[in-house]
Write an enzyme that holds these catalytic residues in place. Sequence first.
Site, short mmCIF file in Angstrom:
data_model
loop_
_atom_site.label_atom_id
_atom_site.label_comp_id
_atom_site.label_asym_id
_atom_site.label_seq_id
_atom_site.Cartn_x
_atom_site.Cartn_y
_atom_site.Cartn_z
N HIS A 1 -7.26 2.87 3.58
CA HIS A 1 -7.08 3.66 4.81
C HIS A 1 -8.42 3.83 5.55
O HIS A 1 -8.43 4.01 6.77
CB HIS A 1 -6.53 5.05 4.50
CG HIS A 1 -5.05 5.09 4.23
ND1 HIS A 1 -4.48 4.53 3.11
CD2 HIS A 1 -4.03 5.64 4.94
CE1 HIS A 1 -3.17 4.74 3.14
NE2 HIS A 1 -2.88 5.41 4.24
N CYS B 1 -4.29 -1.59 -1.93
CA CYS B 1 -4.45 -0.16 -2.16
C CYS B 1 -5.38 -0.02 -3.36
O CYS B 1 -5.09 -0.57 -4.43
CB CYS B 1 -3.07 0.43 -2.44
SG CYS B 1 -3.12 2.13 -3.03
N CYS C 1 -10.96 2.94 -0.19
CA CYS C 1 -9.55 3.24 0.05
C CYS C 1 -9.21 2.44 1.30
O CYS C 1 -9.96 2.47 2.28
CB CYS C 1 -9.37 4.73 0.29
SG CYS C 1 -7.73 5.16 0.92
N ASP D 1 0.88 -1.18 0.00
CA ASP D 1 0.00 0.00 0.00
C ASP D 1 0.91 1.23 0.00
O ASP D 1 2.13 1.12 0.18
CB ASP D 1 -0.88 0.00 1.27
CG ASP D 1 -1.78 1.22 1.35
OD1 ASP D 1 -2.37 1.60 0.31
OD2 ASP D 1 -1.89 1.83 2.44
N SER D 2 0.28 2.41 -0.12
CA SER D 2 1.06 3.64 -0.05
C SER D 2 1.48 3.94 1.40
O SER D 2 2.32 4.81 1.62
CB SER D 2 0.22 4.80 -0.57
OG SER D 2 -0.96 4.91 0.19
N GLU E 1 -3.08 8.78 8.31
CA GLU E 1 -1.63 8.63 8.50
C GLU E 1 -1.18 9.38 9.76
O GLU E 1 -0.21 9.02 10.40
CB GLU E 1 -0.86 9.15 7.27
CG GLU E 1 -1.03 8.30 6.01
CD GLU E 1 -0.21 6.99 6.02
OE1 GLU E 1 0.87 6.97 6.60
OE2 GLU E 1 -0.69 5.99 5.44
N1 DGL Z 1 -4.76 3.27 0.77
C1 DGL Z 1 -4.71 3.61 -0.58
C2 DGL Z 1 -5.99 3.35 -1.33
O1 DGL Z 1 -6.59 2.38 -1.03
C3 DGL Z 1 -3.96 4.81 -0.99
C4 DGL Z 1 -4.35 6.12 -0.48
C5 DGL Z 1 -3.37 7.18 -0.92
O2 DGL Z 1 -2.18 6.95 -0.82
O3 DGL Z 1 -3.83 8.24 -1.38
O4 DGL Z 1 -6.38 4.02 -2.21
#
Ligand code: DGL
Length: 271
Positions: free
Chosen positions: A189, A76, A187, A13-14, A155
């Site tokens: 997150h 992600c 997402c 993931d990011s 984050e």
């Molecule tokens: N968690 C990621 C997603 O599912 C990336 C969010 C990001 O880095 O902007 O999209």
Amino acid sequence: MKELKKAPIGVFDSGVGGLTVAREIMRQMPNESIVYFGDTARVPYGSKSGDTILRYSRQITKFLLTHDVKAIVIACNTASAYAADVLRAECDIPVIDVIEPGAVTAVGTTKNNKVGVIATRATISSKMYTNYLHSLRPQIKVYDKACPLLVPLVEEGWLYDGVTVEVIDRYTSELVRSGIDTLVLGCTHYPLLAHTIQKVVGEKVTLVNPAYETAKELARVLAEQNLLCENGAAVHKFYVSDGAEQFRTFANTILPCEVQQTKDVNIEAYE
Ligand code: DGL
């Protein structure tokens, strides 16, 4: 084959969002080992171009392959939208994304065919959720909304903060007014904000977290290819591109296992 079964699963993931998927894999497949990579130096992906997201995803895949992973989970949505097809074509191991499982769950959940999708700007502009949802059930009406401020709030660890409540309300009030009965957390997150999001959108809206279906899909693919690890202790490894200690502390609040070490990796070297 025995050795291959014991090989780890690569998850990326990011940043910390993919931990929601890693957590689900740990719950559903306790014998499987994971190599996790969080691209903390370059988060957020959601405001970047498709080309950049693909380049980052390729570098991470190259890194994960040095760990002899037997499958890759793109934990992600943003990377799934822009890199899943390419990585699938380039890798000779299974590559699982999070968007298709999320769409399948949403279709199974909605009763009034009004589905909301919240995600990063890049995921929303890719239209991947809308296309999948329509391919599964054409009469579904999709109400989507890009929520670029949510990833930085996660984050930062502001999961229950008043500011976060306010931001979620600004992003979702129109969707709720449209009468959605289902809201996809598009997402990885966002499941970390599930409690706060549910409070804001109300109990009548069912939240869909694609992590559960993604782990199920991974289990199905591994079983089909005779790659499931049925016994032995799992060993998990965590890597990031920056801020290893901060990541480790956060991961320990989310995961069912203790993360003892997180290592920094120069991911740009994997070109
Ligand atoms: N968690 C990621 C997603 O599912 C990336 C969010 C990001 O880095 O902007 O999209």
